[in-house]
Design an enzyme around this catalytic site. Sequence first.
Site, PDB file in Angstrom:
ATOM      1  N   ASN A   1       0.871  -1.173   0.000  1.00 47.06           N
ATOM      2  CA  ASN A   1       0.000   0.000   0.000  1.00 47.06           C
ATOM      3  C   ASN A   1       0.905   1.218   0.000  1.00 47.06           C
ATOM      4  OD1 ASN A   1      -1.305   2.238   1.549  1.00 47.06           O
ATOM      5  ND2 ASN A   1      -3.039   0.846   1.489  1.00 47.06           N
ATOM      6  N   SER A   2       0.362   2.336  -0.413  1.00 48.36           N
ATOM      7  CA  SER A   2       1.201   3.514  -0.597  1.00 48.36           C
ATOM      8  C   SER A   2       1.893   3.973   0.680  1.00 48.36           C
ATOM      9  CB  SER A   2       0.367   4.649  -1.165  1.00 48.36           C
ATOM     10  OG  SER A   2      -0.697   4.936  -0.307  1.00 48.36           O
TER      11      SER A   2
ATOM     12  N   HIS B   1      -9.785  18.558  -0.934  1.00 41.90           N
ATOM     13  CA  HIS B   1      -8.425  18.969  -0.570  1.00 41.90           C
ATOM     14  C   HIS B   1      -7.562  17.729  -0.408  1.00 41.90           C
ATOM     15  CE1 HIS B   1      -9.845  22.955   1.541  1.00 41.90           C
ATOM     16  NE2 HIS B   1      -9.872  23.036   0.226  1.00 41.90           N
TER      17      HIS B   1
ATOM     18  N   HIS C   1     -10.113  11.583   4.514  1.00 42.56           N
ATOM     19  CA  HIS C   1      -9.650  10.252   4.099  1.00 42.56           C
ATOM     20  C   HIS C   1      -8.185  10.064   4.515  1.00 42.56           C
ATOM     21  CE1 HIS C   1     -12.713   8.738   0.978  1.00 42.56           C
ATOM     22  NE2 HIS C   1     -13.325   9.551   1.817  1.00 42.56           N
ATOM     23  N   GLU C   2      -7.845   8.810   4.779  1.00 47.60           N
ATOM     24  CA  GLU C   2      -6.474   8.406   5.174  1.00 47.60           C
ATOM     25  C   GLU C   2      -6.008   8.997   6.499  1.00 47.60           C
ATOM     26  OE1 GLU C   2      -6.559   9.866   1.815  1.00 47.60           O
ATOM     27  OE2 GLU C   2      -7.195   7.926   1.081  1.00 47.60           O
TER      28      GLU C   2
ATOM     29  N   GLU D   1     -13.105   2.253  -3.176  1.00 41.34           N
ATOM     30  CA  GLU D   1     -12.015   2.440  -4.141  1.00 41.34           C
ATOM     31  C   GLU D   1     -11.240   1.146  -4.393  1.00 41.34           C
ATOM     32  OE1 GLU D   1      -9.391   5.502  -2.729  1.00 41.34           O
ATOM     33  OE2 GLU D   1      -8.851   4.442  -0.911  1.00 41.34           O
TER      34      GLU D   1
HETATM   35  C1  NOJ Z   1      -7.611   8.430  -1.795  1.00 43.11           C
HETATM   36  C2  NOJ Z   1      -9.025   8.644  -1.418  1.00 43.11           C
HETATM   37  O1  NOJ Z   1      -9.514   7.612  -0.607  1.00 43.11           O
HETATM   38  C3  NOJ Z   1      -9.833   8.774  -2.681  1.00 43.11           C
HETATM   39  O2  NOJ Z   1     -11.198   8.853  -2.388  1.00 43.11           O
HETATM   40  C4  NOJ Z   1      -9.344   9.971  -3.436  1.00 43.11           C
HETATM   41  O3  NOJ Z   1     -10.036  10.053  -4.649  1.00 43.11           O
HETATM   42  C5  NOJ Z   1      -7.859   9.870  -3.727  1.00 43.11           C
HETATM   43  N1  NOJ Z   1      -7.135   9.578  -2.532  1.00 43.11           N
HETATM   44  C6  NOJ Z   1      -7.287  11.144  -4.320  1.00 43.11           C
HETATM   45  O4  NOJ Z   1      -7.324  12.157  -3.361  1.00 43.11           O
HETATM   46 CA    CA Z   2      -8.160   5.935   0.679  1.00 42.65          CA
END
Ligand code: NOJ
Ligand code: CA
Length: 723
Positions: free
Chosen positions: A215-216, A436, A505-506, A530
């Site tokens: 994963n990244s 953002h 997110h994240e 995703e």
């Molecule tokens: C990961 C996010 O979960 C996703 O929803 C988003 O489109 C991409 N990053 C780009 O920001």
């Molecule tokens: Ca994500």
Amino acid sequence: MKKAVFCVVMLAAALTAGAQKISSPNGKLNLIFSIDKGGCPTYTLTYGDKTVVAPSHLGYQLKMDDPNKKTDFEWNTPVAASDEIVRKADLMTGFATTSVETSSFDETWSPVWGEESSIRNHYNELLVHLNQAKNDRSMDIRFRLFDDGLGFRYEFPDQKNLTYFTIKEEKSEFAMTGNHTAWWIAGDYDTQEYEWQTTRLSEIRENMKNAIAPNSSQTPAGPTTVQTSLQMKTDDGLYINLHEAACINYATMHLTYDETNNSFVSHLTPDAAGDKGHIQTPSTSPWRTVIVGEQATDILASRITLNLNEPCKLEDTSWIHPTKYVGVWWEMITGAGTWSYTDDLNSVQLGVTDYTKTKPNGKHGANTKHVKDYIDFAAENGFDAVLVEGWNEGWEDWFGHQKDYVFDFVTPYPDFDVKEISEYAKSKGVKMIMHHETSSSTTNYERHLEDAYDFMNKWGYTSVKSGYVGDIVPYGEHHYSQPLNNHYLYCIKKAADHKIMVNAHEATRPTGICRTYPNWIGNESARGTEYESFGGNPVNHTTILPFTRSIGGPMDYTPGIFVMDLGTWAEGNTSKVRSTLARQLALYVTLYSPLQMAADIIEHYQEKMDAFQFIKDVPCDWDKSLYLEAEPGQYIVTARKAKGADEWFIGCTAAECGHTSNINLDFLTPGKTYTATIYADAKGTAWDNNPEGYVITTKKVTSKSTLKKLVAGAGGGFAISIK
Ligand code: NOJ
Ligand code: CA
């Protein structure tokens, strides 16, 4: 029989030496607190005649600078001996109880949004005041015992000998009583975008390798370290969930499984210097929670995480709204479109490049015409808002270089006319959702935050989806460390000043802080939809999330995919969504969130407007939620009553074995006739066989009806609206 005897002996032992005991309001859960022979605070939790947490130690190891390496004003003179350091670093032994306080609390409160419109917060409390004579320091531990579990936290009073300190490790122990089945993900300081593992506790180590998929942003924490919320089931059928509440100015907690003692011990996320927390007294730790249930559904119904957070701190909440949205998003995730404006990558740099002079790639999703189509679709189908990603300059080189200056959050690409779009959205009664992507450069984001929120206010954006993909800048920081947790909350508070709702997110996984700051309307913090485009989520994924990820707060899962074979429209994508279409509908009910996206592209909805009707109808704010049937990893069936309307919605998500339900509708208002519309998997439909097959039927029902033989296929489900 043997087990029962063991319990009695153990309790008797724990009750010696001035032990304290409290019971939950219904008397079923009991907590015993004592100080062991070495002066270590110790607790035990029982449920009826079963032990949930065997005697477990509490305390801290502090980090002390070695004074031998330091000097005083008369250069090079050591100021202390190292045994003093050892003594001072110990915030675990040598304690005595100086006094205790007990109290009860019973209050019903109304969240701004939620799974129910009123929540009871009912507990008995034990507050233990402790003194550590060898260091002349004091520490309190506050226990709250609810009918559905325990919360405890450390409290550090203002005092001369403990003003500033650095945590080396928190040592909260959770000793288990058997080799339970556990649903867990790998402990990691930077991501929880992992697949859930289902193993016995003794099998955590051997499965850790499989649990860590590339994963990244990834920093595994240890060979037996797992994340919370951790769901377990004992062999005699008790469900136990470990998590935390109100993680504020503190690092996120993982749990390290100690195979020798069959216990979990807290493992905090370090900061860039390797420290696990910098504390200034007076202060409190987050709550550590143990939710206990005889049935799996009891875990889903628990409100402990919210109840342990502070009441709402925002005076005016009139601007906070549960939101159903569509967006320019799935096309980029699947690869059919792009976030970036140009493919001419080498010539592009934010703040330097004049984008009007670059060559557009023709696949840029966030263009004015396309966005207006989404606004039209939202308006026609009753959606509140439209999300657009890739609207701002910088996406050509946003990821992987740990750049300090990535986006400025105020400069649209040339084909995104922010004025025209905002005015159009306003004229259609639709809100725009800002995006953002911080690229994990929190320094850059904080530098631009005020301007970015001003820009949103100026153009009428009322909510933002933020993102933290990649390694954190400042370098060496982790997504879950104390400084980052402070960053996320800083953004929430700043956003509240601007009347902006946030979906991050994240970021680290939530701990119920949305009660205090209800503009924190969502997080991702797990594998969302995703991943269906990156190879697929495991078929049981959505039957586990409500027991784990969602215990701390709502998830922006982004369901609603109607075309499962992504290669049919997104060239080169070989993924197939591991779900049936009916299950995609059910997720709007089973995965609670005040923020729900209909994530597929509008063309796919236009082809199946009869099934799309469910997404149009389903609300995202509720008066009541009933968890009808559940087994982690197998199935969940949930019924919810719409807020302020006599309408019910039911969803079922099932894993490989499918599920059959008979649902007694006795929760409906007696004497009233409703129309139930059932969206079910077609005969033989499963995630890997005709997944888009569905059948819609309607029935008149009353509170005396039972909906019989509702069948969810493998990886399938059903969704029902009752109006
Ligand atoms: C990961 C996010 O979960 C996703 O929803 C988003 O489109 C991409 N990053 C780009 O920001
Ligand atoms: Ca994500």
